[in-house]
Design a protein around this motif. Sequence first.
Motif, PDB file in Angstrom:
ATOM      1  N   VAL A 149       0.846  -1.200   0.000  1.00 34.53           N
ATOM      2  CA  VAL A 149       0.000   0.000   0.000  1.00 34.53           C
ATOM      3  C   VAL A 149       0.875   1.241   0.000  1.00 34.53           C
ATOM      4  CG1 VAL A 149      -1.708   1.297   1.336  1.00 34.53           C
ATOM      5  CG2 VAL A 149      -1.906  -1.181   1.151  1.00 34.53           C
ATOM      6  N   GLY A 150       1.984   1.172   0.754  1.00 37.41           N
ATOM      7  CA  GLY A 150       2.905   2.301   0.797  1.00 37.41           C
ATOM      8  C   GLY A 150       3.463   2.633  -0.571  1.00 37.41           C
ATOM      9  N   VAL A 171       5.612   8.942   3.024  1.00 40.96           N
ATOM     10  CA  VAL A 171       4.975   7.636   3.254  1.00 40.96           C
ATOM     11  C   VAL A 171       5.622   6.944   4.451  1.00 40.96           C
ATOM     12  CG1 VAL A 171       4.620   5.324   2.304  1.00 40.96           C
ATOM     13  CG2 VAL A 171       4.247   7.325   0.853  1.00 40.96           C
ATOM     14  N   ALA A 172       6.950   6.991   4.525  1.00 42.30           N
ATOM     15  CA  ALA A 172       7.666   6.367   5.643  1.00 42.30           C
ATOM     16  C   ALA A 172       7.252   7.007   6.962  1.00 42.30           C
ATOM     17  CB  ALA A 172       9.176   6.489   5.435  1.00 42.30           C
ATOM     18  N   ALA A 192      -6.650   6.275   2.719  1.00 46.53           N
ATOM     19  CA  ALA A 192      -6.355   6.774   4.068  1.00 46.53           C
ATOM     20  C   ALA A 192      -4.905   7.214   4.179  1.00 46.53           C
ATOM     21  CB  ALA A 192      -6.660   5.683   5.105  1.00 46.53           C
ATOM     22  N   LEU A 193      -4.002   6.390   3.660  1.00 48.83           N
ATOM     23  CA  LEU A 193      -2.580   6.743   3.725  1.00 48.83           C
ATOM     24  C   LEU A 193      -2.269   7.953   2.854  1.00 48.83           C
ATOM     25  CD1 LEU A 193      -0.613   3.349   3.719  1.00 48.83           C
ATOM     26  CD2 LEU A 193      -0.949   4.947   5.605  1.00 48.83           C
ATOM     27  N   LEU A 198      -0.513  13.508   2.400  1.00 49.67           N
ATOM     28  CA  LEU A 198      -0.728  14.870   1.921  1.00 49.67           C
ATOM     29  C   LEU A 198      -0.731  15.851   3.087  1.00 49.67           C
ATOM     30  CD1 LEU A 198      -3.431  14.241  -0.822  1.00 49.67           C
ATOM     31  CD2 LEU A 198      -1.076  15.033  -1.175  1.00 49.67           C
ATOM     32  N   ALA A 199      -1.255  15.388   4.242  1.00 46.39           N
ATOM     33  CA  ALA A 199      -1.257  16.256   5.426  1.00 46.39           C
ATOM     34  C   ALA A 199       0.166  16.492   5.907  1.00 46.39           C
ATOM     35  CB  ALA A 199      -2.094  15.610   6.530  1.00 46.39           C
ATOM     36  N   VAL A 200       1.004  15.424   5.824  1.00 49.56           N
ATOM     37  CA  VAL A 200       2.405  15.560   6.225  1.00 49.56           C
ATOM     38  C   VAL A 200       3.129  16.512   5.292  1.00 49.56           C
ATOM     39  CG1 VAL A 200       4.618  14.332   6.350  1.00 49.56           C
ATOM     40  CG2 VAL A 200       2.575  13.330   7.384  1.00 49.56           C
TER      41      VAL A 200
END
Length: 214
Positions: A149-150, A171-172, A192-193, A198-200
């Motif tokens: 998924v990552g 992602v990490a 969800a990820l 995107l928030a990060v």
Amino acid sequence: MISSLRGTVLRASGAELVIEVAGVGYLVSVTPEHALALRVGDEALVHTALIVREDALSLFGFEDVERLDVFQLLLGVNGVGPKSALGVLSALTPDQIARAVQSDDDAVFRKVSGIGPKTAKLIVVQLAGKLHVVAPAAAAPAAKQKTTVGDDVRVALVGLGWPEKVAADAVAEVLAELGDAAADATAASVPALLRRALAVLGPAAQHQPAGAGR
């Protein structure tokens, strides 16, 4: 003609077996590997070739019919006697012999004790077309590597214009924040990820995607 023996091994040493059948012990010449595979007291089935000479009757034995057949083919080659033929089968498997003949490679036979260059060449020439090469098992097609998924989220971020390294780092970071929750199918779904990544990454003004503003 004695074509096989089934009985109790009375002796197994060097390159010889003594097999007792109905109270009679038969001396059989075999490959050293064959002799080592058997122990006194074992019941053995040996496929044999009886070689008749003016001064002796000799038995040569093999663990399977394939080796016996190759032995008999080798005996048909000019200059190859039973001991030399057994020597070839002591050094090479039937398939190795067949492949050497098929590829016209007499060098492997020259390495066998008692086989000279001329005889080695004759083996290749006279056995051509008489031996079957076992085709190697077809290699299973390599399984397509599953993407995580990552990986999918990273690819999505790169598709949105973020540099590869920036996307991978985001992602990490998200996966590290999730910890054990990353195993949850809902928390670790691609949407969800992606939202978390995107928030990060923050507003485009702070972390401008590659190519933005051009």
